[in-house]
Design a protein around this motif. Structure first.
Motif, PDB file in Angstrom:
ATOM      1  N   ALA A   1      -6.717  -5.798   6.605  1.00  0.00           N
ATOM      2  CA  ALA A   1      -5.752  -6.689   7.251  1.00  0.00           C
ATOM      3  C   ALA A   1      -5.411  -6.197   8.654  1.00  0.00           C
ATOM      4  O   ALA A   1      -5.265  -6.991   9.599  1.00  0.00           O
ATOM      5  CB  ALA A   1      -4.486  -6.787   6.395  1.00  0.00           C
ATOM      6  N   GLY A   2      -5.298  -4.876   8.822  1.00  0.00           N
ATOM      7  CA  GLY A   2      -4.998  -4.327  10.144  1.00  0.00           C
ATOM      8  C   GLY A   2      -6.099  -4.623  11.154  1.00  0.00           C
ATOM      9  O   GLY A   2      -5.835  -4.938  12.311  1.00  0.00           O
ATOM     10  N   ALA A   3      -7.372  -4.521  10.694  1.00  0.00           N
ATOM     11  CA  ALA A   3      -8.490  -4.827  11.585  1.00  0.00           C
ATOM     12  C   ALA A   3      -8.483  -6.293  11.988  1.00  0.00           C
ATOM     13  O   ALA A   3      -8.763  -6.650  13.143  1.00  0.00           O
ATOM     14  CB  ALA A   3      -9.803  -4.458  10.896  1.00  0.00           C
ATOM     15  N   ASP A   4      -8.144  -7.173  11.042  1.00  0.00           N
ATOM     16  CA  ASP A   4      -8.094  -8.602  11.329  1.00  0.00           C
ATOM     17  C   ASP A   4      -6.993  -8.910  12.334  1.00  0.00           C
ATOM     18  O   ASP A   4      -7.175  -9.691  13.280  1.00  0.00           O
ATOM     19  CB  ASP A   4      -7.869  -9.374  10.027  1.00  0.00           C
ATOM     20  CG  ASP A   4      -7.948 -10.875  10.244  1.00  0.00           C
ATOM     21  OD1 ASP A   4      -8.967 -11.352  10.778  1.00  0.00           O
ATOM     22  OD2 ASP A   4      -6.988 -11.577   9.873  1.00  0.00           O
ATOM     23  N   VAL A   5      -5.846  -8.277  12.165  1.00  0.00           N
ATOM     24  CA  VAL A   5      -4.739  -8.478  13.097  1.00  0.00           C
ATOM     25  C   VAL A   5      -5.119  -7.988  14.499  1.00  0.00           C
ATOM     26  O   VAL A   5      -4.823  -8.630  15.512  1.00  0.00           O
ATOM     27  CB  VAL A   5      -3.474  -7.759  12.591  1.00  0.00           C
ATOM     28  CG1 VAL A   5      -2.399  -7.730  13.686  1.00  0.00           C
ATOM     29  CG2 VAL A   5      -2.948  -8.442  11.347  1.00  0.00           C
TER      30      VAL A   5
ATOM     31  N   LEU B   1       3.785   5.707  -5.746  1.00  0.00           N
ATOM     32  CA  LEU B   1       3.723   5.736  -7.210  1.00  0.00           C
ATOM     33  C   LEU B   1       2.554   6.591  -7.697  1.00  0.00           C
ATOM     34  O   LEU B   1       2.657   7.289  -8.729  1.00  0.00           O
ATOM     35  CB  LEU B   1       3.591   4.313  -7.759  1.00  0.00           C
ATOM     36  CG  LEU B   1       4.823   3.414  -7.561  1.00  0.00           C
ATOM     37  CD1 LEU B   1       4.525   2.004  -8.049  1.00  0.00           C
ATOM     38  CD2 LEU B   1       6.036   3.997  -8.304  1.00  0.00           C
ATOM     39  N   ALA B   2       1.430   6.547  -6.935  1.00  0.00           N
ATOM     40  CA  ALA B   2       0.276   7.368  -7.332  1.00  0.00           C
ATOM     41  C   ALA B   2       0.591   8.840  -7.171  1.00  0.00           C
ATOM     42  O   ALA B   2       0.196   9.671  -8.010  1.00  0.00           O
ATOM     43  CB  ALA B   2      -0.942   6.970  -6.492  1.00  0.00           C
TER      44      ALA B   2
ATOM     45  N   GLY C   1      -4.597   6.647  -9.209  1.00  0.00           N
ATOM     46  CA  GLY C   1      -4.847   6.726  -7.769  1.00  0.00           C
ATOM     47  C   GLY C   1      -5.766   5.629  -7.263  1.00  0.00           C
ATOM     48  O   GLY C   1      -5.715   5.247  -6.087  1.00  0.00           O
ATOM     49  N   ALA C   2      -6.625   5.081  -8.139  1.00  0.00           N
ATOM     50  CA  ALA C   2      -7.564   4.024  -7.714  1.00  0.00           C
ATOM     51  C   ALA C   2      -6.823   2.793  -7.235  1.00  0.00           C
ATOM     52  O   ALA C   2      -7.250   2.115  -6.294  1.00  0.00           O
ATOM     53  CB  ALA C   2      -8.509   3.673  -8.860  1.00  0.00           C
ATOM     54  N   ARG C   3      -5.683   2.485  -7.894  1.00  0.00           N
ATOM     55  CA  ARG C   3      -4.913   1.305  -7.462  1.00  0.00           C
ATOM     56  C   ARG C   3      -4.355   1.496  -6.055  1.00  0.00           C
ATOM     57  O   ARG C   3      -4.348   0.585  -5.239  1.00  0.00           O
ATOM     58  CB  ARG C   3      -3.781   1.049  -8.460  1.00  0.00           C
ATOM     59  CG  ARG C   3      -4.239   0.533  -9.820  1.00  0.00           C
ATOM     60  CD  ARG C   3      -3.046   0.181 -10.682  1.00  0.00           C
ATOM     61  NE  ARG C   3      -2.212  -0.845 -10.041  1.00  0.00           N
ATOM     62  CZ  ARG C   3      -1.010  -1.235 -10.495  1.00  0.00           C
ATOM     63  NH1 ARG C   3      -0.522  -0.634 -11.592  1.00  0.00           N
ATOM     64  NH2 ARG C   3      -0.329  -2.171  -9.880  1.00  0.00           N
ATOM     65  N   ALA C   4      -3.925   2.712  -5.746  1.00  0.00           N
ATOM     66  CA  ALA C   4      -3.419   2.998  -4.393  1.00  0.00           C
ATOM     67  C   ALA C   4      -4.547   2.931  -3.368  1.00  0.00           C
ATOM     68  O   ALA C   4      -4.371   2.421  -2.249  1.00  0.00           O
ATOM     69  CB  ALA C   4      -2.739   4.359  -4.369  1.00  0.00           C
ATOM     70  N   ASP C   5      -5.707   3.453  -3.740  1.00  0.00           N
ATOM     71  CA  ASP C   5      -6.851   3.408  -2.820  1.00  0.00           C
ATOM     72  C   ASP C   5      -7.238   1.962  -2.508  1.00  0.00           C
ATOM     73  O   ASP C   5      -7.569   1.611  -1.363  1.00  0.00           O
ATOM     74  CB  ASP C   5      -8.040   4.148  -3.423  1.00  0.00           C
ATOM     75  CG  ASP C   5      -7.793   5.650  -3.537  1.00  0.00           C
ATOM     76  OD1 ASP C   5      -6.886   6.140  -2.815  1.00  0.00           O
ATOM     77  OD2 ASP C   5      -8.505   6.304  -4.326  1.00  0.00           O
ATOM     78  N   GLU C   6      -7.228   1.120  -3.541  1.00  0.00           N
ATOM     79  CA  GLU C   6      -7.580  -0.289  -3.343  1.00  0.00           C
ATOM     80  C   GLU C   6      -6.582  -0.976  -2.408  1.00  0.00           C
ATOM     81  O   GLU C   6      -6.955  -1.745  -1.519  1.00  0.00           O
ATOM     82  CB  GLU C   6      -7.609  -0.993  -4.703  1.00  0.00           C
ATOM     83  CG  GLU C   6      -7.996  -2.471  -4.612  1.00  0.00           C
ATOM     84  CD  GLU C   6      -8.019  -3.133  -5.973  1.00  0.00           C
ATOM     85  OE1 GLU C   6      -8.136  -4.381  -6.012  1.00  0.00           O
ATOM     86  OE2 GLU C   6      -7.917  -2.432  -6.996  1.00  0.00           O
ATOM     87  N   ALA C   7      -5.306  -0.678  -2.597  1.00  0.00           N
ATOM     88  CA  ALA C   7      -4.273  -1.266  -1.740  1.00  0.00           C
ATOM     89  C   ALA C   7      -4.411  -0.786  -0.301  1.00  0.00           C
ATOM     90  O   ALA C   7      -4.237  -1.550   0.660  1.00  0.00           O
ATOM     91  CB  ALA C   7      -2.888  -0.920  -2.290  1.00  0.00           C
ATOM     92  N   ASN C   8      -4.729   0.500  -0.112  1.00  0.00           N
ATOM     93  CA  ASN C   8      -4.913   1.030   1.241  1.00  0.00           C
ATOM     94  C   ASN C   8      -6.125   0.393   1.929  1.00  0.00           C
ATOM     95  O   ASN C   8      -6.116   0.141   3.141  1.00  0.00           O
ATOM     96  CB  ASN C   8      -5.086   2.549   1.194  1.00  0.00           C
ATOM     97  CG  ASN C   8      -3.773   3.251   0.928  1.00  0.00           C
ATOM     98  OD1 ASN C   8      -2.723   2.811   1.399  1.00  0.00           O
ATOM     99  ND2 ASN C   8      -3.820   4.335   0.157  1.00  0.00           N
ATOM    100  N   ALA C   9      -7.199   0.116   1.170  1.00  0.00           N
ATOM    101  CA  ALA C   9      -8.380  -0.538   1.739  1.00  0.00           C
ATOM    102  C   ALA C   9      -8.038  -1.947   2.208  1.00  0.00           C
ATOM    103  O   ALA C   9      -8.462  -2.395   3.283  1.00  0.00           O
ATOM    104  CB  ALA C   9      -9.515  -0.563   0.713  1.00  0.00           C
TER     105      ALA C   9
ATOM    106  N   ALA D   1       0.830  -1.207   0.000  1.00  0.00           N
ATOM    107  CA  ALA D   1       0.000   0.000   0.000  1.00  0.00           C
ATOM    108  C   ALA D   1       0.862   1.254   0.000  1.00  0.00           C
ATOM    109  O   ALA D   1       0.580   2.231  -0.715  1.00  0.00           O
ATOM    110  CB  ALA D   1      -0.936  -0.012   1.213  1.00  0.00           C
ATOM    111  N   ALA D   2       1.937   1.228   0.811  1.00  0.00           N
ATOM    112  CA  ALA D   2       2.828   2.401   0.868  1.00  0.00           C
ATOM    113  C   ALA D   2       3.510   2.620  -0.471  1.00  0.00           C
ATOM    114  O   ALA D   2       3.654   3.764  -0.946  1.00  0.00           O
ATOM    115  CB  ALA D   2       3.866   2.208   1.978  1.00  0.00           C
ATOM    116  N   ARG D   3       3.970   1.537  -1.120  1.00  0.00           N
ATOM    117  CA  ARG D   3       4.668   1.671  -2.409  1.00  0.00           C
ATOM    118  C   ARG D   3       3.740   2.210  -3.488  1.00  0.00           C
ATOM    119  O   ARG D   3       4.086   3.123  -4.235  1.00  0.00           O
ATOM    120  CB  ARG D   3       5.217   0.309  -2.825  1.00  0.00           C
ATOM    121  CG  ARG D   3       5.996   0.321  -4.141  1.00  0.00           C
ATOM    122  CD  ARG D   3       6.573  -1.052  -4.419  1.00  0.00           C
ATOM    123  NE  ARG D   3       5.499  -2.032  -4.605  1.00  0.00           N
ATOM    124  CZ  ARG D   3       4.872  -2.231  -5.776  1.00  0.00           C
ATOM    125  NH1 ARG D   3       5.197  -1.488  -6.825  1.00  0.00           N
ATOM    126  NH2 ARG D   3       3.937  -3.146  -5.885  1.00  0.00           N
TER     127      ARG D   3
END
Length: 233
Positions: free
Chosen positions: A29-33, A8-9, A16-24, A2-4
């Motif tokens: 994953a953070g909530a699951d952890v 790039l975005a 930017g949509a690809r970055a948004d998808e990665a951040n989601a 997500a950071a990478r």
């Protein structure tokens, strides 16, 4: 990732949509952890080693261990059975004729003087024993050992007109159960009907269903001499 993709975005290399998808995905994953960490903390778990500490909810002695290394444990399995240090559960068979009369909260007695409380009464009659399951909770006491077979008496409200007398007042003349009641000129013999199946006593008292009225005085010592006098007449 997500950071990478976010970097790039910002540089205009990817949409930017690809970055948004990665951040989601990263947030999910953070909530699951976080949830897994919360569960591990509840059971004193260590994520790195995959172990956790199972803490007993009561003080007592482990009598059964049904878990083995590698076996799964779910909510329907008791990995350990612990006998509490200061209380026990008694499981008994309540005769069919008493179904409907016994209920939670009634008193049970295990000789000599261990008193407890009914916690549950079954509603289905076992066709083999013609009885239902009755469970009671009792404290620790002399002779109370887990797994031992015993018998218990069940106490309920006495019928209207019943009285309680000291057990020493009960005597037998022939096949009749009697008590001696004080009268103005001496003592009278009264035939009585004992309460319960065998007229058992609780704390030295016996319930009489008939033969004695509340307030009357009964003889509790010297009944042998009075029996001898009565038989000599």
């Amino acid at each position: 990732n997500a950071a990478r993709l976010s970097q790039l975005a910002r540089e205009g290399i990817i949409a930017g949509a690809r970055a948004d998808e990665a951040n989601a995905l990263a947030a999910e994953a953070g909530a699951d952890v976080a949830e897994k960490a919360r569960i591990l903390k509840m059971v004193n778990g260590v994520g790195a080693s995959g172990t956790y500490t199972l803490t007993a909810p009561i003080a007592g002695r482990v009598t059964t261990a049904s878990v083995q290394t590698g076996n799964p444990v779910d909510g329907t399995t008791a990995p350990y059975v612990i006998d509490a240090a200061n209380r026990y559960e008694v499981v008994g068979q309540l005769p069919e004729r008493l179904v409907g009369t016994a209920r939670p909260g009634m008193t049970v007695l295990i000789e000599p003087d261990i008193a407890g409380r009914v916690t549950a009464v079954g509603s289905t009659i076992d066709p083999a024993t013609r009885s239902v399951v009755l469970k009671a909770e009792i404290p620790a006491g002399p002779g109370i050992i887990a797994g031992r077979a015993t018998s218990m008496s069940l106490s309920g409200p006495a019928p209207a007109g019943a009285v309680s007398v000291p057990s020493g007042a009960i005597a037998m003349i022939g096949d009749k159960t009697i008590v001696f009641v004080a009268t103005g000129g001496g003592y009278a013999i009264r035939d009585v009907t004992l309460g319960g199946s065998g007229g058992g006593s609780v704390e030295g008292q016996t319930v009489l269903l008939s033969g004695v009225r509340p307030g009357e005085q009964v003889v509790i010592s010297g009944t042998s001499a009075l029996k001898a006098l009565a038989l000599s007449r």
